[in-house]
Scaffold this active site. Structure first.
Site, PDB file in Angstrom:
ATOM      1  N   LYS A 446       0.894  -1.162   0.000  1.00 58.70           N
ATOM      2  CA  LYS A 446       0.000   0.000   0.000  1.00 58.70           C
ATOM      3  C   LYS A 446       0.928   1.207   0.000  1.00 58.70           C
ATOM      4  O   LYS A 446       1.608   1.473   0.989  1.00 58.70           O
ATOM      5  CB  LYS A 446      -0.885  -0.022   1.242  1.00 58.70           C
ATOM      6  CG  LYS A 446      -1.797   1.182   1.365  1.00 58.70           C
ATOM      7  CD  LYS A 446      -2.714   1.025   2.571  1.00 58.70           C
ATOM      8  CE  LYS A 446      -3.417   2.309   2.942  1.00 58.70           C
ATOM      9  NZ  LYS A 446      -4.111   2.193   4.229  1.00 58.70           N
ATOM     10  N   ASP A 448       1.547   4.857   0.179  1.00 56.62           N
ATOM     11  CA  ASP A 448       0.822   6.024   0.685  1.00 56.62           C
ATOM     12  C   ASP A 448       1.594   7.310   0.385  1.00 56.62           C
ATOM     13  O   ASP A 448       2.777   7.280   0.018  1.00 56.62           O
ATOM     14  CB  ASP A 448       0.620   5.854   2.198  1.00 56.62           C
ATOM     15  CG  ASP A 448      -0.654   6.522   2.694  1.00 56.62           C
ATOM     16  OD1 ASP A 448      -1.140   7.445   2.035  1.00 56.62           O
ATOM     17  OD2 ASP A 448      -1.151   6.120   3.770  1.00 56.62           O
ATOM     18  N   ASP A 518     -10.328   7.719   3.384  1.00 60.61           N
ATOM     19  CA  ASP A 518     -10.175   7.305   4.782  1.00 60.61           C
ATOM     20  C   ASP A 518     -11.524   7.276   5.490  1.00 60.61           C
ATOM     21  O   ASP A 518     -11.625   6.766   6.602  1.00 60.61           O
ATOM     22  CB  ASP A 518      -9.238   8.274   5.523  1.00 60.61           C
ATOM     23  CG  ASP A 518      -7.778   7.990   5.211  1.00 60.61           C
ATOM     24  OD1 ASP A 518      -7.474   6.877   4.751  1.00 60.61           O
ATOM     25  OD2 ASP A 518      -6.941   8.885   5.424  1.00 60.61           O
TER      26      ASP A 518
HETATM   27  C1  GLA Z   1      -3.251   7.402   5.497  1.00 63.32           C
HETATM   28  C2  GLA Z   1      -4.040   6.281   4.859  1.00 63.32           C
HETATM   29  C3  GLA Z   1      -4.604   5.397   5.935  1.00 63.32           C
HETATM   30  C4  GLA Z   1      -3.472   4.854   6.798  1.00 63.32           C
HETATM   31  C5  GLA Z   1      -2.669   5.983   7.380  1.00 63.32           C
HETATM   32  C6  GLA Z   1      -1.434   5.471   8.091  1.00 63.32           C
HETATM   33  O1  GLA Z   1      -4.089   8.278   6.178  1.00 63.32           O
HETATM   34  O2  GLA Z   1      -5.041   6.784   4.033  1.00 63.32           O
HETATM   35  O3  GLA Z   1      -5.339   4.335   5.369  1.00 63.32           O
HETATM   36  O4  GLA Z   1      -2.658   4.026   6.017  1.00 63.32           O
HETATM   37  O5  GLA Z   1      -2.247   6.896   6.378  1.00 63.32           O
HETATM   38  O6  GLA Z   1      -0.663   6.479   8.655  1.00 63.32           O
END
Ligand code: GLA
Length: 697
Positions: A446, A448, A518
């Site tokens: 994932k 980010d 989120d």
């Molecule tokens: C972002 C992502 C979340 C999570 C956090 C972790 O906000 O969108 O899903 O992975 O970071 O810090």
């Protein structure tokens, strides 16, 4: 597919139901002539005819340079070292290449600037891909101050309506609709990434189109950095759009012999409403955009431990969650943020991609083995473009972040953005990922990106290239992803940017799916996911069932039904779920696996819009039209409320069995399902249903 006029001055590019026509004028400009339903050569107004000029003006160029009396938004604006800021691109030829691409060469002879325009029509989806390569054949370097990939027009209509997707963190891709007034509408990101605020996708119709009827034209940009769309309605009946990389703060240095490939965009035409427009774009993404390795493979059901354990990940608690996830039928177990460096919260650790020894004293190996022994793949969260000032990496390389010398470095979420334009930083990220993926049996990342940029400068940049970071960062990101995929082809990658802050046709060439938002509250997700579906295929859309809905927890069935609209995941704290919840969840995961080929590879019809109706429903048919599944939702209805009636289009002629959720079945014809529909009695709060339709034998 291509049709040329006898004098070769007009080119028609045909899709199955559409035509895009262009031509050269007497003064050697390459202009738009038509875009709409399928027409023939004789139907096109030749450039330079009185009718043409009267109808669409005389400067409807496909790639207009800023020169002379030009007041509409140009595509290209250039500053030459002698002070000239006037670029006169003239048609120097066009040809249809062996790969079925139309290539058009425009040149400013005096300065040796060439724009090589390409057009590729995907006939079955009426979708035209356009791209441009800029080349400097002159003796001197030039500075590009504006470079959109192209201009396009919507032919005369009595009115124009714009549909776009807007929002912010936690409220991404909300569908917006507005009449286009005389003037300009600008949709953009200046954030260094695609952004939560607007998706780089728009659609235009005459205000009358519906999900199933009317002409809809749409455009989407393949770029994951700052971008811009300008919709310019100058006079009744004339509408021009430009699309491409953001021009704000741009200064791109093109030295002699250099070239710059501008990001591609697509133009799509539907004559059967917004539903068909989305289905065309979805099919295109599956066939042409998403990385081929997993494009036709169904996405695994994921469990992600973020909401369950936040930064407090340990080998022990992850094992416990993995046991429960496996029992639900989950196929991929993902450890989110917190596994690395001194990462106990978001103040420290980004950049230090070594496994935290207090949390995982034996490294990740034993947990990965445990997960694999449970029959799941293992995945990990990373945020490679970022660094916390409180990290070993930053202490060693404070010069690696975007900053202006002597000025504050603004932190957001206590982090700074690494300057990927620097070759040493790019190399660091490639090596870090290679080590991580070579040393551990990881099948999913994932990826980010949790903050937008600020102070976007590179003080040590060579040859005054500091402002190219806007472009070079994204190009480096794409290269890193491509190298990582090539070295580790079995790793599935998800794009995330604090929720859905980086979803676009550019990143989807390198990543397989995207974290949508989120915000996992099911009710909010209905509108977020509805908007998302206009521009992106269902399998790209990741949704988790959580228990983190801010005190507004909907029933488990409802949460599952909402998350099933794309790639299903679970993100609740399974250690706190009751046996009854776990048993119910297991059943929903099993059902999802049965219907997932329809959802991920079928055709999506939006039946009831949560932004309009209150009730919501979507319907997916298999691509052969022999099967379908509908998902229907009701927020609140008393027992005496009228039932929901769903008309189910898109099935092949024949008899079908409708399987209701309570076990009842009825046999119906395809025509009957499309015309009369089925009735679903839904009453109560947060009630939902799954309805399967199979071919009667
Ligand atoms: C972002 C992502 C979340 C999570 C956090 C972790 O906000 O969108 O899903 O992975 O970071 O810090």
């Amino acid at each position: 597919m291509f049709e040329l006029s006898d004098d070769d001055r007009i080119v028609l590019v045909h899709g199955r139901e559409s035509t895009y026509a262009m031509g050269t004028t007497d003064d050697e400009r390459w202009v738009s002539l038509f875009w709409g339903g399928r027409i023939q050569r004789d139907d096109v107004c030749a450039p330079d005819t009185v009718a043409h000029r009267a109808l669409i003006g005389d400067d409807d160029e496909e790639f207009p340079g800023w020169e002379g009396p030009r007041y509409r938004e140009p595509a290209l604006k250039v500053a030459f070292p002698d002070g000239v800021r006037d670029v006169r691109l003239r048609h120097r030829g066009h040809r249809i290449r062996e790969d079925d691409v139309l290539e058009v060469v425009l040149t400013d002879e005096a300065y040796g600037v060439t724009a090589r325009l390409t057009y590729r029509m995907h006939e079955q989806w009426d979708l035209l891909e356009r791209a441009v390569v800029l080349e400097n054949h002159g003796p001197a370097a030039l500075t590009i101050e504006q470079a959109f990939t192209g201009a396009w027009r919507v032919p005369w209509q009595p009115a124009y309506r714009l549909t776009h997707l807007a929002g912010r963190w936690g409220e991404e891709t909300r569908r917006q609709r507005q009449d286009v007034p005389l003037g300009k509408i600008v949709l953009e990101s200046r954030r260094g990434h695609t952004g939560h605020e607007h998706a780089p996708w728009i659609a235009l119709d005459d205000g009358q189109a519906t999900e199933s009827q009317g002409e809809v034209r749409y455009a989407a940009l393949a770029w994951s950095g700052s971008w811009k769309f300008v919709v310019e309605r100058e006079a009744p009946g004339h509408l021009q759009c430009v699309v491409g990389v953001q021009d704000f703060d741009l200064a791109y240095h093109l030295a002699p012999g250099e070239r710059w490939a501008l990001p591609a965009f697509v133009l799509g035409y539907s004559r059967a409403g917004f539903g068909q427009a989305s289905r065309q774009l979805h099919a295109y993404q599956l066939a042409e955009v998403l990385p081929a390795r997993f494009a036709r493979v169904v996405r695994p059901v994921v469990y992600n431990s973020w909401y369950a354990t936040l930064f407090d990940v340990t080998e022990d608690n992850q094992r416990g969650l993995a046991d429960r996830a496996a029992a639900l039928g989950v196929e991929l177990f993902v450890v989110d943020d917190g596994w690395f460096g001194r990462r106990d919260d978001d103040h420290a650790g980004l950049g230090d991609w070594w496994v935290n020894p207090a949390k995982f004293p034996r490294g990740l190996g034993p947990l990965i083995d445990h997960v694999r022994n449970l029959g799941m793949e293992f995945g990990l969260w990373v945020e490679p473009e970022m660094v916390n000032p409180d990290s070993d990496l930053y202490r060693a390389h404070p010069e690696w972040v975007y900053h202006f010398p002597g000025r504050p470095r603004t932190e957001i979420r206590q982090q700074l953005v690494l300057n990927l334009a620097r070759p040493d930083v790019e190399e660091f990220v490639v090596m870090m990922l290679d080590d991580l993926l070579s040393g551990n049996d990881i099948r999913f990342l994932k990826w980010d990106m949790n903050r937008s940029w600020s102070e976007p400068s590179w003080p040590d940049a060579p040859d005054g290239r500091a402002r190219e970071v806007w472009i070079r960062h994204v190009e480096a990101l794409y290269r890193i992803l491509a190298t990582t995929r090539q070295r580790h082809p079995d790793v599935l990658i998800e794009s995330c940017a604090g929720g859905g802050g980086r979803v676009d046709l550019g990143i989807l060439r390198y990543t397989d799916q995207a974290w949508t938002s989120d915000n996992t509250f099911a009710q909010d997700r209905l509108t977020i996911q509805e908007g998302f579906s206009y521009a992106y295929a269902p399998k790209v859309q990741v949704a988790w069932v959580t228990d983190n809905e801010g005190g507004r927890l909907a029933p488990l069935a409802y949460r599952f039904h909402v998350a099933m609209q794309g790639t299903l995941g679970v993100g609740g704290n399974l250690l706190a779920w009751s046996d009854a919840d776990l048993a119910e969840a297991r059943a929903w995961v099993a059902l999802y696996k049965e219907i997932r080929p329809l959802i991920q590879h079928g055709r999506l019809y939006r039946l009831l819009s949560p932004s309009e109706a209150g009730d919501a429903a979507v319907w997916y048919t298999s691509s052969d039209g022999h099967e379908g599944v509908a998902l229907a939702y009701r927020t609140s209805a008393p027992p005496w409320a009228a039932p929901i009636r769903l008309r189910l289009p898109g099935l092949r002629d024949g008899r079908y069995v409708v399987h209701h959720q309570d076990g009842m079945t009825e046999t119906r014809s395809a025509e009957g399902l499309a015309a009369a529909g089925v009735i679903i009695p839904l009453a109560g709060d947060f009630v939902s249903a799954v309805l399967r339709v199979t071919r009667a034998s």
